[in-house]
Design a protein around this motif. Sequence first.
Motif, PDB file in Angstrom:
ATOM      1  N   GLU A  75      26.178  82.771  25.443  1.00 55.52           N
ATOM      2  CA  GLU A  75      25.788  81.757  26.423  1.00 55.52           C
ATOM      3  C   GLU A  75      26.553  80.450  26.179  1.00 55.52           C
ATOM      4  O   GLU A  75      26.988  79.784  27.117  1.00 55.52           O
ATOM      5  CB  GLU A  75      24.276  81.498  26.336  1.00 55.52           C
ATOM      6  CG  GLU A  75      23.428  82.643  26.845  1.00 55.52           C
ATOM      7  CD  GLU A  75      23.610  82.857  28.333  1.00 55.52           C
ATOM      8  OE1 GLU A  75      23.547  81.864  29.088  1.00 55.52           O
ATOM      9  OE2 GLU A  75      23.852  84.013  28.739  1.00 55.52           O
ATOM     10  N   GLU A  79      29.071  78.764  28.904  1.00 49.19           N
ATOM     11  CA  GLU A  79      28.903  77.391  29.387  1.00 49.19           C
ATOM     12  C   GLU A  79      30.128  76.550  29.062  1.00 49.19           C
ATOM     13  O   GLU A  79      30.547  75.709  29.866  1.00 49.19           O
ATOM     14  CB  GLU A  79      27.642  76.778  28.777  1.00 49.19           C
ATOM     15  CG  GLU A  79      26.355  77.399  29.287  1.00 49.19           C
ATOM     16  CD  GLU A  79      25.120  76.736  28.714  1.00 49.19           C
ATOM     17  OE1 GLU A  79      25.219  75.577  28.261  1.00 49.19           O
ATOM     18  OE2 GLU A  79      24.049  77.376  28.714  1.00 49.19           O
ATOM     19  N   ARG A  80      30.691  76.761  27.893  1.00 47.40           N
ATOM     20  CA  ARG A  80      31.899  76.018  27.516  1.00 47.40           C
ATOM     21  C   ARG A  80      33.052  76.344  28.480  1.00 47.40           C
ATOM     22  O   ARG A  80      33.739  75.443  28.970  1.00 47.40           O
ATOM     23  CB  ARG A  80      32.300  76.368  26.081  1.00 47.40           C
ATOM     24  CG  ARG A  80      33.406  75.464  25.528  1.00 47.40           C
ATOM     25  CD  ARG A  80      34.112  76.074  24.323  1.00 47.40           C
ATOM     26  NE  ARG A  80      33.197  76.644  23.359  1.00 47.40           N
ATOM     27  CZ  ARG A  80      32.530  75.935  22.450  1.00 47.40           C
ATOM     28  NH1 ARG A  80      32.658  74.622  22.419  1.00 47.40           N
ATOM     29  NH2 ARG A  80      31.732  76.543  21.588  1.00 47.40           N
ATOM     30  N   ALA A  82      32.896  77.498  31.534  1.00 51.12           N
ATOM     31  CA  ALA A  82      32.619  76.967  32.869  1.00 51.12           C
ATOM     32  C   ALA A  82      32.908  75.471  32.937  1.00 51.12           C
ATOM     33  O   ALA A  82      33.492  74.980  33.910  1.00 51.12           O
ATOM     34  CB  ALA A  82      31.162  77.246  33.247  1.00 51.12           C
ATOM     35  N   LEU A  83      32.521  74.756  31.897  1.00 54.13           N
ATOM     36  CA  LEU A  83      32.742  73.310  31.877  1.00 54.13           C
ATOM     37  C   LEU A  83      34.228  72.986  31.796  1.00 54.13           C
ATOM     38  O   LEU A  83      34.714  72.075  32.477  1.00 54.13           O
ATOM     39  CB  LEU A  83      31.984  72.704  30.685  1.00 54.13           C
ATOM     40  CG  LEU A  83      31.822  71.185  30.647  1.00 54.13           C
ATOM     41  CD1 LEU A  83      31.228  70.664  31.953  1.00 54.13           C
ATOM     42  CD2 LEU A  83      30.945  70.786  29.470  1.00 54.13           C
ATOM     43  N   ARG A 232      24.336  74.280  22.505  1.00 49.15           N
ATOM     44  CA  ARG A 232      24.228  74.258  23.965  1.00 49.15           C
ATOM     45  C   ARG A 232      23.670  72.923  24.462  1.00 49.15           C
ATOM     46  O   ARG A 232      23.998  72.485  25.564  1.00 49.15           O
ATOM     47  CB  ARG A 232      23.349  75.415  24.439  1.00 49.15           C
ATOM     48  CG  ARG A 232      24.010  76.789  24.265  1.00 49.15           C
ATOM     49  CD  ARG A 232      23.100  77.909  24.705  1.00 49.15           C
ATOM     50  NE  ARG A 232      22.849  77.850  26.137  1.00 49.15           N
ATOM     51  CZ  ARG A 232      21.945  78.616  26.746  1.00 49.15           C
ATOM     52  NH1 ARG A 232      21.204  79.462  26.040  1.00 49.15           N
ATOM     53  NH2 ARG A 232      21.778  78.515  28.051  1.00 49.15           N
ATOM     54  N   LEU A 235      26.522  70.628  24.882  1.00 47.27           N
ATOM     55  CA  LEU A 235      27.263  70.957  26.098  1.00 47.27           C
ATOM     56  C   LEU A 235      26.534  70.471  27.343  1.00 47.27           C
ATOM     57  O   LEU A 235      27.153  70.001  28.303  1.00 47.27           O
ATOM     58  CB  LEU A 235      27.491  72.462  26.192  1.00 47.27           C
ATOM     59  CG  LEU A 235      28.647  73.046  25.373  1.00 47.27           C
ATOM     60  CD1 LEU A 235      28.758  74.536  25.615  1.00 47.27           C
ATOM     61  CD2 LEU A 235      29.966  72.356  25.710  1.00 47.27           C
ATOM     62  N   LYS A 236      25.215  70.559  27.331  1.00 44.12           N
ATOM     63  CA  LYS A 236      24.435  70.067  28.474  1.00 44.12           C
ATOM     64  C   LYS A 236      24.587  68.563  28.632  1.00 44.12           C
ATOM     65  O   LYS A 236      24.675  68.049  29.747  1.00 44.12           O
ATOM     66  CB  LYS A 236      22.964  70.452  28.298  1.00 44.12           C
ATOM     67  CG  LYS A 236      22.702  71.951  28.488  1.00 44.12           C
ATOM     68  CD  LYS A 236      21.245  72.301  28.233  1.00 44.12           C
ATOM     69  CE  LYS A 236      21.019  73.790  28.408  1.00 44.12           C
ATOM     70  NZ  LYS A 236      19.616  74.183  28.107  1.00 44.12           N
ATOM     71  N   ARG A 239      27.946  67.979  30.132  1.00 42.96           N
ATOM     72  CA  ARG A 239      27.937  68.325  31.554  1.00 42.96           C
ATOM     73  C   ARG A 239      27.295  67.207  32.376  1.00 42.96           C
ATOM     74  O   ARG A 239      27.787  66.855  33.457  1.00 42.96           O
ATOM     75  CB  ARG A 239      27.197  69.648  31.786  1.00 42.96           C
ATOM     76  CG  ARG A 239      27.008  69.983  33.271  1.00 42.96           C
ATOM     77  CD  ARG A 239      26.467  71.364  33.480  1.00 42.96           C
ATOM     78  NE  ARG A 239      27.461  72.355  33.142  1.00 42.96           N
ATOM     79  CZ  ARG A 239      28.487  72.677  33.926  1.00 42.96           C
ATOM     80  NH1 ARG A 239      28.642  72.048  35.089  1.00 42.96           N
ATOM     81  NH2 ARG A 239      29.353  73.583  33.571  1.00 42.96           N
TER      82      ARG A 239
END
Length: 320
Positions: A75, A79-80, A82-83, A232, A235-236, A239
């Motif tokens: 996950e 996410e990484r 996608a960012l 995560r 990362l949030k 984002r």
Amino acid sequence: MATFLVTPRMNPALRARVERAVSSQARARHKAAGLGMASPFASRQGFRPARLLPLLALVVLGGLFAAMMIHERRELEAERSALLREIAEMRAGLPAGHEGLIAETERLVMQAAGEEDAPEIIDPALRAAGALDAVLRRPALYVHAPASDLRDARLVDDAARGSDKDAFLVCLLHPPASTSERDLLAKVRGVYFAGAKVEDETANLRRLAEARLGLAVLSPAFEGSVRAAQDRNVLKQLRRALEKAPVALAKKAAGAELMLVVADSATGARVTLVDLAAKKTLLQVRRRADEIALSARASSQREEIEACSLAVSVRRAVTE
């Protein structure tokens, strides 16, 4: 183990040696006794599956933990990725050299707000009829703040954030008919200088803060933070910073050809206009707003009226 080689009448020690000689069990008992062991053999109790339950529980928990860690890692990487894709997509269309814009404009801002006795500069080309207006229609960056903040690298960011499109900017681009109270008041009364009307009138000028905030999330440093994140939640947070940043406005700001700096101080405002492409200062003047005795009706908008008067004074320095 019974054997015909021993009899009850034999010496016990002899009988024991004979039994050890012919019986492996006897030898084992003898060795165990020599080692202080009660028995050489494990218990002959039946197998009990319940005894394996603690071990099975540990195996299951270990498996679940490993599966959870693998899932979390997948996950995180999803996410990484996608960012990073979003950052790459947002960079599309940025002009060459945008990476150095923040550092270069910060240097110029600090320089413009620096020396109190810097010489006055008015490029001769600006004095031609209509030349100043033509220049001011080019894409530009704008910041208006106290000189003490603009000359301190630690305060430039906050100063830029606090600088909106204001009465000075509007009146520099679209001057009032005169510097009379009536004309100045008519120009600024009821105008929300951070609003849509002012935005339409000054669309070619972008706030310096838009460039600083928007380009920061497209920078190699921000990308490095995304690549280095091992959590995560981190990362949030990154984002959210990307989504909050004015990237669309920053892309417009990145195409700026000029920078307009207004640095206020006790001795007046220094107004500097720099051609970013030519790396040339076109205008550098220090002016004060004309002293105006305002009526009670106009006094509530003194700050806007004085800023507008200052803009007219700067225009006058160039054109007269």
